[in-house]
Motif scaffolding. Sequence first.
Motif, short mmCIF file in Angstrom:
data_model
loop_
_atom_site.label_atom_id
_atom_site.label_comp_id
_atom_site.label_asym_id
_atom_site.label_seq_id
_atom_site.Cartn_x
_atom_site.Cartn_y
_atom_site.Cartn_z
N ILE A 178 53.14 58.78 61.96
CA ILE A 178 52.73 58.27 60.65
C ILE A 178 53.37 59.06 59.51
CG2 ILE A 178 50.65 59.70 60.58
CD1 ILE A 178 51.10 56.13 59.13
N PHE A 179 53.66 60.33 59.74
CA PHE A 179 54.21 61.14 58.65
C PHE A 179 55.62 60.69 58.28
CE2 PHE A 179 51.12 64.13 60.66
CZ PHE A 179 50.23 64.16 59.60
N HIS A 180 56.43 60.37 59.29
CA HIS A 180 57.78 59.88 59.00
C HIS A 180 57.69 58.59 58.18
CE1 HIS A 180 62.02 59.04 59.41
NE2 HIS A 180 61.75 57.86 59.96
N ALA A 181 56.75 57.72 58.54
CA ALA A 181 56.58 56.47 57.80
C ALA A 181 56.15 56.75 56.36
CB ALA A 181 55.56 55.58 58.52
N CYS A 182 55.25 57.71 56.18
CA CYS A 182 54.79 58.04 54.83
C CYS A 182 55.93 58.55 53.95
CB CYS A 182 53.68 59.08 54.89
SG CYS A 182 52.09 58.43 55.47
N HIS A 183 56.87 59.29 54.55
CA HIS A 183 58.02 59.78 53.79
C HIS A 183 58.90 58.63 53.29
CE1 HIS A 183 57.82 64.14 53.99
NE2 HIS A 183 57.47 64.08 55.27
N LEU A 184 58.87 57.51 54.00
CA LEU A 184 59.73 56.38 53.64
C LEU A 184 59.09 55.42 52.65
CD1 LEU A 184 61.14 55.51 57.19
CD2 LEU A 184 62.24 56.86 55.39
N VAL A 185 57.80 55.56 52.43
CA VAL A 185 57.08 54.63 51.56
C VAL A 185 57.53 54.78 50.10
CG1 VAL A 185 54.80 54.14 50.56
CG2 VAL A 185 55.05 54.43 53.03
N GLN A 186 57.67 53.66 49.43
CA GLN A 186 58.00 53.62 48.01
C GLN A 186 56.75 53.26 47.22
OE1 GLN A 186 61.15 54.47 46.82
NE2 GLN A 186 61.37 55.04 48.99
N PRO A 187 56.67 53.66 45.95
CA PRO A 187 55.49 53.34 45.15
C PRO A 187 55.25 51.83 45.08
CG PRO A 187 56.85 54.96 44.03
CD PRO A 187 57.65 54.47 45.19
N SER A 188 53.99 51.46 45.16
CA SER A 188 53.61 50.05 45.09
C SER A 188 53.55 49.60 43.64
CB SER A 188 52.24 49.86 45.74
OG SER A 188 51.25 50.52 44.95
N ASN A 189 53.17 48.35 43.45
CA ASN A 189 53.01 47.84 42.09
C ASN A 189 51.94 48.60 41.32
OD1 ASN A 189 54.97 45.89 42.52
ND2 ASN A 189 53.50 44.33 43.17
N ARG A 190 51.03 49.24 42.07
CA ARG A 190 49.97 50.04 41.44
C ARG A 190 50.45 51.45 41.12
NH1 ARG A 190 44.69 50.60 44.23
NH2 ARG A 190 45.92 51.34 46.01
N GLY A 191 51.70 51.76 41.53
CA GLY A 191 52.24 53.08 41.30
C GLY A 191 51.79 54.11 42.31
N GLU A 192 51.24 53.64 43.46
CA GLU A 192 50.74 54.55 44.49
C GLU A 192 51.52 54.40 45.78
OE1 GLU A 192 46.54 54.28 45.07
OE2 GLU A 192 46.07 54.85 43.01
N TYR A 193 51.47 55.44 46.58
CA TYR A 193 52.08 55.42 47.91
C TYR A 193 50.99 54.98 48.88
CZ TYR A 193 55.84 58.00 45.64
OH TYR A 193 56.87 58.38 44.80
N GLU A 194 51.07 53.73 49.30
CA GLU A 194 49.97 53.10 50.04
C GLU A 194 50.05 53.39 51.54
OE1 GLU A 194 47.85 51.76 48.13
OE2 GLU A 194 48.84 50.80 46.43
#
Length: 260
Positions: A178-194
């Motif tokens: 899950i950590f590798h996936a979290c590193h790849l996440v881009q900010p959402s429309n809410r400005g958060e890393y979901e």
Amino acid sequence: MKAVVLAAGKGTRLRPLTDDKPKGMVEVNGKPIITHCLEQLRDLGADEFVVVVGYLKEKIISHYGDEFEGIPITYAHQREQKGLAHALLTVEEYIDDDFMLILGDNIFRANLQDVVRRQREDRADAAFLVEEVPWEEASRYGVCDTNKYGEIVDVVEKPEDPPSNLVMTGFYTFSPAIFHACHLVQPSNRGEYEISDAVDLLIKSGRTIDAIRIDGWRTDIGYPEDRDEAERKLQAAEEGVTDDVSAADEEEATAESGSE
């Protein structure tokens, strides 16, 4: 298995209860929400806690110190609240195996053990406790779609038009993938890393994520009335009052009405 508690939030919707304390320190039935979380994780076999703190973090650290009932606690600091995936990355250095994750604003009386057991079976890369909610409430949560095997095939965070009414509840098990996936996440429309976006990346990479349907109840403490509802449920449980009893009473009342 290590257990992570996410407890960095300000709890602005809980004000005035959170004017002088972080969300996780709001008391429910005489003790902080975090204590409820730690007790359940202890009962699930947690051998170490990692608590993510942020807003008024010293209130949490001074209250719990470096252990809870003999189980060591490590604290990770989320300096800015930028979403659950962002919070999860603060604990990456402390996790090297499968782990439990609980949102520190949820009260559970449910089958959490089923989720942990599924993770330990090594058939899944992650497992989530999920529940069906009224359709009009689904947009408040991460909404799941599953296949015929009970595997999660899609997750959408707080969608305006939910594809289903099956939602994530705030208790998960993960592998370190899950950590590798979290590193790849881009900010959402809410400005958060979901966290839902990280889960979606796991799914697209071929990982298996199992959905375990809730047996019992949980309350997400988002507003003062949620705290009151959780207290009512906990007190009812302590007194031995169950939904089955209520249902039986309703059936009896219906039968009496029909005989008049």
